[in-house]
Motif scaffolding. Structure first.
Motif: not given
Length: 341
Positions: A226-235
């Motif tokens: 099953e596909p996985l996703t993730m929201a990330i923060k950076g500059r």
């Protein structure tokens, strides 16, 4: 009996997995008493140590300019002698919970391809941290013991220990290493590959902690069910402002492809160098994976596909090295026999 040995009578013997990413300490009769990141936060202004271990990791990327969080271990060996000594001292005292007469006998797991200079640095650091006797043992051998492999039998066992700085591959039989090799590609290299991928593709800069979180949450070595996703923060490197991005497992698998390929290539070389009789044993018993890197999703399945051999993961891969080294503390005769000269 020398003075060091007399002091050791008042102290618990310790087994230490002095890792690039984490340091684990096992006290004889107590089990694992320390499991913390191998990070030290130092004040550049006065040279004082501000924090060690988990406290220092929490400071990564979040400290004022005069405080730097550094990893004194690089690629499984000492990069900064003085800082490693202070870190070891801190962990030894924490393991004992007291400061008087702390002169333990210490067994330390090190990579198989360690140089004489690197060995001396580890030994000297341990003695400076008040050890009474120091024994170095190959990580792959003790990882096999910690994983419960029957290494005393005259039959082949293959262990792949994927740590933070190095991946050690070894074929073990009759309590000895028949073949061993080490490649400086492991967990930290994977984190760096993720950082570089995002920088190249999205002009997005992220820190070490974020990269590690991405690897743990959506990293894999083989397509997932099953596909996985993730929201990330950076500059954003072009605009210089914070940016949020959603990543999926396929993209991170692509970023990690080179690291995974390097590990598999090292396993292939080991299999090619293994004597035929032991190769037959390995084809029956398979390969066992230990170390934090073994927990990368579907890595066992990928290695199985590439080699055609059964592959399993140790029950407690993160602690295999220190548990195996800990078992050696009850048998100093064997420890002295297998210790690196």
């Amino acid at each position: 009996m020398n003075v060091r040995s007399i002091f050791s009578l008042f102290s618990s013997d310790l087994a230490i997995d002095l890792g690039t990413a984490n340091t684990l300490v096992y006290a004889n009769g107590k089990g694992i008493v320390v499991n913390e990141p191998s990070i030290v936060a130092i004040n550049k202004t006065n040279g004082e140590v501000e924090a060690i271990g988990q406290q220092a990791k929490d400071m990564l990327g979040r400290t004022p300019g005069n405080i730097v969080a550094i990893r004194p271990m690089k690629d499984g060996v000492i990069a900064d002698f003085k800082v490693t000594e202070r870190m070891l001292n801190y962990f030894i005292l924490k393991a004992h919970g007291r400061k008087v007469l702390v002169h333990p006998r210490i067994a330390i797991g090190v990579p198989s391809q360690i140089t004489q200079v690197e060995k001396r640095a580890v030994i000297d650091s341990a003695y400076q941290a008040k050890a009474s006797e120091v024994y170095l043992v190959e990580q792959a051998l003790v990882a096999a013991i910690g994983a419960g492999l029957p290494i005393t039998e005259p039959s082949g066992n293959m262990v792949v220990d994927i740590g933070g700085g190095t991946t050690d591959v070894a074929v073990i039989s009759f309590s000895g290493i028949v073949y061993s090799s080490s490649v400086r590609v492991a967990g930290n290299e994977m984190d760096d590959a993720i950082i570089q991928h995002l920088k190249r593709k999205y002009n997005l800069l992220i820190g070490e902690r974020t990269a590690e979180a991405i690897k743990i949450q959506i990293g894999s070595a083989f397509p997932l069910d099953e596909p996985l996703t993730m929201a990330i923060k950076g500059r954003n490197l072009i605009e210089g402002v914070p940016k949020t991005l959603t990543l999926d497992d396929r993209e991170i698998r692509e970023a990690l492809a080179e690291c995974v390929a390097a590990i598999i290539n090292e396993i292939r070389v080991a299999l090619e160098q293994t004597p035929p009789e032991l190769s037959a044993d390995i084809s029956d018993r398979g390969i066992i994976l230990t170390g934090g890197g073994a927990m990368l999703r579907k890595l066992d399945q990928r290695i199985r596909q590439e080699t055609g051999l059964p592959v399993s993961i140790a029950e407690d891969p993160l602690a295999s090295v220190v548990l195996g080294t800990g078992k050696m503390l009850t048998d100093f005769k064997t420890l002295r026999r297998v210790a690196i000269e």
